[in-house]
Motif scaffolding. Structure first.
Motif, PDB file in Angstrom:
ATOM      1  N   SER A 129       1.038  -0.702   0.333  1.00 25.09           N
ATOM      2  CA  SER A 129       0.076   0.345  -0.063  1.00 25.09           C
ATOM      3  C   SER A 129       0.780   1.373   0.200  1.00 25.09           C
ATOM      4  N   ASN A 130       2.080   0.560   0.065  1.00 24.46           N
ATOM      5  CA  ASN A 130       2.865   2.383   0.576  1.00 24.46           C
ATOM      6  C   ASN A 130       2.774   3.031   1.818  1.00 24.46           C
ATOM      7  N   GLU A 131       2.003   2.380   2.563  1.00 23.41           N
ATOM      8  CA  GLU A 131       1.885   2.546   3.523  1.00 23.41           C
ATOM      9  C   GLU A 131       3.042   2.813   4.795  1.00 23.41           C
ATOM     10  N   ASN A 132       3.496   1.798   4.077  1.00 28.94           N
ATOM     11  CA  ASN A 132       4.844   1.686   5.150  1.00 28.94           C
ATOM     12  C   ASN A 132       5.887   2.558   4.364  1.00 28.94           C
ATOM     13  N   SER A 133       6.128   3.380   4.265  1.00 26.47           N
ATOM     14  CA  SER A 133       6.871   4.267   3.838  1.00 26.47           C
ATOM     15  C   SER A 133       7.943   5.063   5.088  1.00 26.47           C
ATOM     16  N   TYR A 134       9.127   5.558   5.012  1.00 25.01           N
ATOM     17  CA  TYR A 134       9.311   6.565   6.557  1.00 25.01           C
ATOM     18  C   TYR A 134       8.831   8.283   5.722  1.00 25.01           C
ATOM     19  N   TYR A 135       9.345   8.121   4.849  1.00 21.01           N
ATOM     20  CA  TYR A 135       8.702   9.268   4.157  1.00 21.01           C
ATOM     21  C   TYR A 135       6.941  10.067   3.910  1.00 21.01           C
ATOM     22  N   GLY A 136       5.817   9.228   4.367  1.00 24.96           N
ATOM     23  CA  GLY A 136       5.293   8.973   4.140  1.00 24.96           C
ATOM     24  C   GLY A 136       3.857   8.139   3.477  1.00 24.96           C
ATOM     25  N   ALA A 137       3.152   7.909   3.413  1.00 25.38           N
ATOM     26  CA  ALA A 137       2.651   7.326   2.117  1.00 25.38           C
ATOM     27  C   ALA A 137       2.592   7.800   0.943  1.00 25.38           C
ATOM     28  N   ALA A 138       2.364   7.336  -0.560  1.00 27.87           N
ATOM     29  CA  ALA A 138       2.009   7.922  -1.615  1.00 27.87           C
ATOM     30  C   ALA A 138       0.515   7.948  -1.807  1.00 27.87           C
ATOM     31  N   LYS A 139      -0.286   8.927  -2.241  1.00 28.81           N
ATOM     32  CA  LYS A 139      -1.529   8.022  -2.937  1.00 28.81           C
ATOM     33  C   LYS A 139      -1.653   8.254  -4.119  1.00 28.81           C
ATOM     34  N   ASN A 140      -2.668   7.550  -4.055  1.00 30.49           N
ATOM     35  CA  ASN A 140      -3.173   7.271  -5.602  1.00 30.49           C
ATOM     36  C   ASN A 140      -3.330   8.276  -6.582  1.00 30.49           C
ATOM     37  N   LEU A 146      -7.113   7.137  -1.766  1.00 26.71           N
ATOM     38  CA  LEU A 146      -7.199   5.344  -1.773  1.00 26.71           C
ATOM     39  C   LEU A 146      -5.271   5.153  -1.818  1.00 26.71           C
ATOM     40  N   VAL A 147      -5.033   4.137  -1.578  1.00 29.01           N
ATOM     41  CA  VAL A 147      -3.063   3.745  -1.868  1.00 29.01           C
ATOM     42  C   VAL A 147      -2.820   3.636  -3.176  1.00 29.01           C
ATOM     43  N   ILE A 408      -6.283   4.484   2.606  1.00 31.46           N
ATOM     44  CA  ILE A 408      -5.160   4.847   3.060  1.00 31.46           C
ATOM     45  C   ILE A 408      -5.755   4.142   3.858  1.00 31.46           C
ATOM     46  N   GLY A 409      -4.976   4.021   5.054  1.00 35.71           N
ATOM     47  CA  GLY A 409      -5.676   3.593   6.483  1.00 35.71           C
ATOM     48  C   GLY A 409      -6.015   2.139   6.648  1.00 35.71           C
ATOM     49  N   GLU A 410      -6.877   1.568   5.646  1.00 40.04           N
ATOM     50  CA  GLU A 410      -7.758   0.973   5.525  1.00 40.04           C
ATOM     51  C   GLU A 410      -7.461  -0.831   6.036  1.00 40.04           C
ATOM     52  N   ALA A 417      -5.099  -9.056   6.252  1.00 35.18           N
ATOM     53  CA  ALA A 417      -6.234  -9.043   4.547  1.00 35.18           C
ATOM     54  C   ALA A 417      -4.680  -7.579   4.201  1.00 35.18           C
ATOM     55  N   MET A 418      -4.000  -7.233   4.302  1.00 38.97           N
ATOM     56  CA  MET A 418      -2.795  -6.731   4.071  1.00 38.97           C
ATOM     57  C   MET A 418      -1.831  -7.835   2.472  1.00 38.97           C
TER      58      MET A 418
END
Lengths: 487, 480
Positions: A129-140, A146-147, A408-410, A417-418
């Motif tokens: 999901s790109n949520e595990n980035s130290y630099y913050g989530a990237a967005k769709n 959305l991720v 994002i966050g879902e 689930a991931m």
């Protein structure tokens, strides 16, 4: 210019309709204006890009260079780039500037590409999901709530948002194909061993493979031509000759036999996504292909097998991050144990720690036979399933993911689930096969990806099928509405 | 109670490749810290190992040298543990499928007897770096020059029964690997390091006792001392009715004792698994046979040949064959001098004695084989006596030239001129009337003893250069 494919841009450069410097500057401007919305880049290397673009322009002016000369790209921040910070999405490597290039980076530079920078990713390529980035989530870019998918989420988002026409990614369990599907672009994971792993920060060595992400199969072929090849520095890279992946794109699909694994169309598949895939398959059928139901009876073993092997390899690949030689180091360690534990406690995020723990456990004395060894046996069964199918069919097709991009966050608090997100992509890595995701429709304005899986080293066939499909469809030409309205 | 000592050895042998086992960095000893460490050796992100083929060849040559099974498909594994001088956090080693399988190895003891020692396996692995604990203001320094140096770990069966046998094994191993030129065998520089597994059991018992492992002993002498100390320690425990604890111990050469390593220093679960960055090493018959064809005559074959070809005793042949350079030296002397037995005697007694006294290796011997051969020829053609020859040898050792030059320069040529000798003999007889009288009065048996006095006097007058046989003959005539 930012709407064009690599192939179109290459023609434009060659016909002097614009220069590489103009193109590069245009994209750098877009990144500056728009990327705050997507967070798709971790580092932007504008000066270096413009200098490379000037060199490309002078080559083009002399009638030199190849099809990629002057084409801007971006590298996932997992590829080591000489003199440019390579973070791998982790605090651990936030300060790491490699003194060398990954082979893929060198090859693409030698082909004349211009790198705009380094794209966001899940830390150490662990995530969907790109949520595990130290630099913050990237967005769709299709919907910034959305991720973009992961782990190559930054590359996928940057291409989808028109910030760069193509980017590199890596795929250990779906990390090229799943974000390509979520962002409505085309992504190819080559056969294991087709592209050198040297200089790519390792996640799971027996599964990692780099590949291209772009709008079209045709563009992926252009990039793969530059990326593939034997590297004496990677013992697992193949000496097998590299074909011209662009040569066979137009081949008609008459006689092509496409296998549809019944396990990939079962309960886990979102109904609307399934309908998009069915429509795409009918399209292929209308192009001359025949559809054949096949079975991958050991599919149920895929997720547990992957989540033993990948963490096991990761747990030791990540042992080198100990604060001794480079990367994050905790402040004022009192002794060696303190140096190790605090450095790694501070430097790694939760998902990375989770996989190190799982992998360490799976390799531990007394558990090795029950987990790692068993997983290797299952891996063989999974591979054999595919090889059996390829006796009867030329390629296998199905959905890339069970459903379209999620919020994002879902799922970020539910690792299982991931993990299920990658149910259709993981087996391809376990079997070492090439796999590709193509845009194949939309569900609630969210892109859907069609996955094609080929025989070992049959990337050319996947690209051919993808290209013919894209000639008959326009899903890959659809573009998200860009916030901020830059044209 | 009488105890039997049971010893198994694990030797870590540095292979003499020019570059490291998985990187192109040089392996030379003694460079400035961290000047021979590449991105691979530093385990930088994304770096990958590439196997050095020469290391594989050397390992196979060792296997062929001991007649062992060669692993047709050997696999590298990761051995995981954290230590600052282990940059990747794992060592690339071989676990389940080593490159060299079972073999045997013959050792020769001081009394000339031989024993077969079982080799369990030998596998390739990489060396770690070094931690430096001095001069860093309370911190430790890491030198990664040695990290990635190829090692062959050679493991014996528990077949050794004494410190003497252990040392004999190590010497024979040293001899073999230097013959094969797969290692420089330099123990002082750590090219051969030894872990000792040792246990005691009541004499006659077949079951093994609890063993202790003594880590990283790096000289023949320390191996001997460490074993002797450990035998004493374990037998004291057993005599007192105690139990030996299975543990890893360190030998402290300064105190001549072993002591347990702190438990922190002993990793217990290495989580071995196949190294995914390297393919299995698959060797075909042709590769192995090509290497077999390059093998030199090995110490044991050479020893047997020295016995049969030159008529040397088993032990003497063993001493001369122990080092390839020494054996070559001996054979050069023997061939030039034309008398192998005298050549063997000179090489073994005078030359080796002198080398030992100066702590020199045969490679650094200041006397070329041709010069020693010439010296022996001068003995054989009666130009000089054996006694003078030793004097000439000493001069050759000191770099004063070859034998003929020294003999001429110092006027050491044996006096065999009968007129000259007769004059000397006459002089001695004239100067010693008392002894002459005593001699003439004596019976045959006593005369044999008394004649020695006159010989000695003549030699003294001739400064040792008189031909002793001729002097004896003349004295017998003149004294009547």
């Amino acid at each position: 210019m930012h709407d064009q494919t690599v192939a179109q841009l290459a023609r434009g450069l060659r016909e002097k309709r614009f220069s590489s410097v103009e193109l590069t500057q245009h994209l750098l401007d877009r990144i500056q204006q728009l990327d705050a919305n997507y967070n798709s880049f971790i580092s932007v290397t504008g000066e270096q890009a413009l200098s490379d673009a000037r060199r490309a322009d002078s080559q083009l002016g002399n009638g030199e260079g190849g099809p990629l000369t002057g084409i801007p790209i971006a590298h996932k921040d997992i590829f080591c780039t000489e003199g440019v910070r390579t973070s791998c999405g982790s605090r651990m490597l936030d300060n790491f500037v490699p003194p060398y290039n990954a082979t893929v980076v060198s090859q693409l530079a030698a082909a004349g590409t211009v790198s705009l920078g380094k794209t966001n990713m899940d830390e150490f390529a662990m995530g969907s999901s790109n949520e595990n980035s130290y630099y913050g989530a990237a967005k769709n870019p299709w919907n910034t709530s959305l991720v973009p998918g992961g782990s190559s989420g930054g590359s996928a988002a940057a291409v989808a948002a028109g910030l760069v026409p193509a980017a590199t990614g890596t795929d250990t369990g779906g990390s090229i194909r799943q974000p390509a599907a979520f962002c409505g672009i085309t992504g190819l994971k080559p056969t294991y061993g087709r592209v050198s792993r040297l200089g790519i920060v390792a996640y799971a060595s027996s599964l990692d493979q780099a590949g291209p992400m772009a709008r079209t199969a045709e563009d992926c072929a252009l990039l793969l031509n530059a990326m593939a090849g034997h590297d004496a520095g990677d013992s697992t890279s193949t000496v097998r000759e590299v074909p011209d992946y662009s040569a066979d794109l137009e081949r008609p699909l008459e006689g092509l036999r496409i296998g549809l694994p019944k396990e990939y169309f079962g309960d886990g598949l979102d109904a609307a996504t399934g309908q998009c895939i069915q429509a795409a398959l009918r399209e292929l059928e209308s192009l001359g292909a025949s559809l054949v139901e096949v079975a991958l009876p050991n599919s149920a073993l895929t997720i547990p097998t992957y989540y033993i092997i990948a963490p096991a390899e990761a747990s030791t690949n990540l042992s080198r991050y100990d604060g001794v030689r480079y990367g994050h180091r905790c402040a004022d360690p009192v002794d060696l144990h303190d140096l190790y534990t605090r450095t790694r406690e501070e430097g790694f995020g939760d998902e990375v720690k989770r996989r190190i723990l799982v992998g360490t456990y799976a390799l531990s004395a007394g558990y090795y036979d029950a987990y790692y060894k068993k997983a290797q046996q299952a891996r063989r069964l999974i591979r054999d399933d595919f090889l059996a199918c390829f006796e009867d069919v030329d390629i296998i097709a199905g959905p890339t993911t069970p459903g379209p991009a999620f919020g994002i966050g879902e799922k970020s608090n539910d690792p299982v689930a991931m993990y299920l997100e990658d149910v259709y992509t993981l087996a391809v890595n376990l079997a070492g096969l090439p796999g590709m995701s193509l845009p194949a429709g939309f569900v609630n304005d969210r892109p859907v990806g069609l996955q094609l899986i080929g025989r070992h080293f049959d990337e050319a066939r996947l690209l051919n099928v993808g290209h013919r499909f894209q000639q008959a469809t326009d899903w890959h030409t659809r573009k998200p509405e860009i916030a901020g309205g830059a044209a | 109670m009488q105890y039997e000592t049971v010893i198994g050895l694990e030797v870590h042998l540095q292979l003499a490749t020019r570059s490291k086992i998985f990187s192109g960095s040089p392996t030379a000893f003694g460079a400035e810290p961290n000047t021979q460490a590449s991105a691979v050796d530093l385990a930088m992100p994304g770096m990958l190992p590439v196997l050095n083929e020469q290391a594989v060849r050397f390992a196979v040559m060792f296997g062929l040298g001991i007649g062992a099974e060669i692993g047709r498909r050997s696999v590298f594994d990761r051995k995981n543990y954290f230590y600052p001088d282990l940059p990747k956090g794992y060592q690339i080693s071989q676990f389940a499928d080593p490159i060299v399988g079972r073999g045997t190895f013959e050792i020769q003891l001081e009394d000339g007897s031989t024993r077969e020692i079982g080799i369990t396996r030998a596998h390739l692995e990489e060396d770690a770096g070094k931690s430096l604990h001095e001069d860093f203001h309370g911190q430790s320094g890491i030198d990664l020059n040695r990290a990635g140096t190829p090692l062959l770990e050679i493991v014996t069966e528990p077949d050794l029964r004494s410190a003497e046998e252990a040392v004999a094994y190590l010497k024979a191993l040293h001899s073999l690997v230097t013959y094969l030129e797969i290692s420089d065998g330099n123990m002082a520089e750590g090219s051969m390091r030894c872990d000792i597994n040792i246990s005691l059991r009541p004499k006659g018992s077949e079951t093994l006792g609890t063993r202790a492992e003594i880590k990283n002993v790096n000289s023949f002498r320390f191996v001997e001392k460490a074993i002797q100390h450990e035998i004493e320690r374990q037998s004291d425990i057993l005599e007192d009715g105690g139990k030996v604890v299975q543990e890893t111990r360190l030998y402290d050469a300064d105190r001549n004792e072993t002591r347990p390593m702190r438990s922190k220093e002993v990793a217990n679960d290495y989580r071995y698994f196949p190294e995914p960055d390297l393919l299995p090493v698959v060797l075909d018959e042709a590769f192995i046979e090509d290497l077999r064809a390059t093998l030199p005559e090995l110490p044991r074959e050479k020893r047997e040949r020295f016995v049969s070809q030159y008529g040397l005793g088993e032990y003497d042949a063993g001493v001369l064959a122990a080092s390839r350079a020494l054996a070559n030296y001996f054979e050069a002397v023997a061939s030039d001098a034309g008398d192998a037995k005298i050549a063997a005697n000179w090489v073994q007694v005078e030359l080796l004695g002198r080398l030992n006294r100066d702590e020199k290796d045969i490679e650094d011997c200041p006397v070329p084989a041709a010069h020693l051969a010439q010296l022996i020829q001068r003995i054989l053609d009666d130009s000089i006596s054996g006694k003078i020859a030793k004097q000439v040898f000493e001069s050759m050792w000191n770099g004063e030239g070859d034998a003929d030059t020294i003999i001429a320069a110092k006027g050491l040529k044996q006096v065999s001129d009968s007129g000259e000798l007769e004059a000397m003999v006459d002089g001695v007889i004239a100067d010693n009337p008392g002894q002459v009288e005593q001699y003439r009065a004596a019976d045959e048996g006593k005369r044999k003893k008394l004649v020695g006095f006159f010989v000695g006097q003549v030699m003294k007058v001739s400064r040792g250069q008189a031909n002793p046989q001729m002097v004896n003959k003349l004295l017998a005539e003149k004294l009547g």
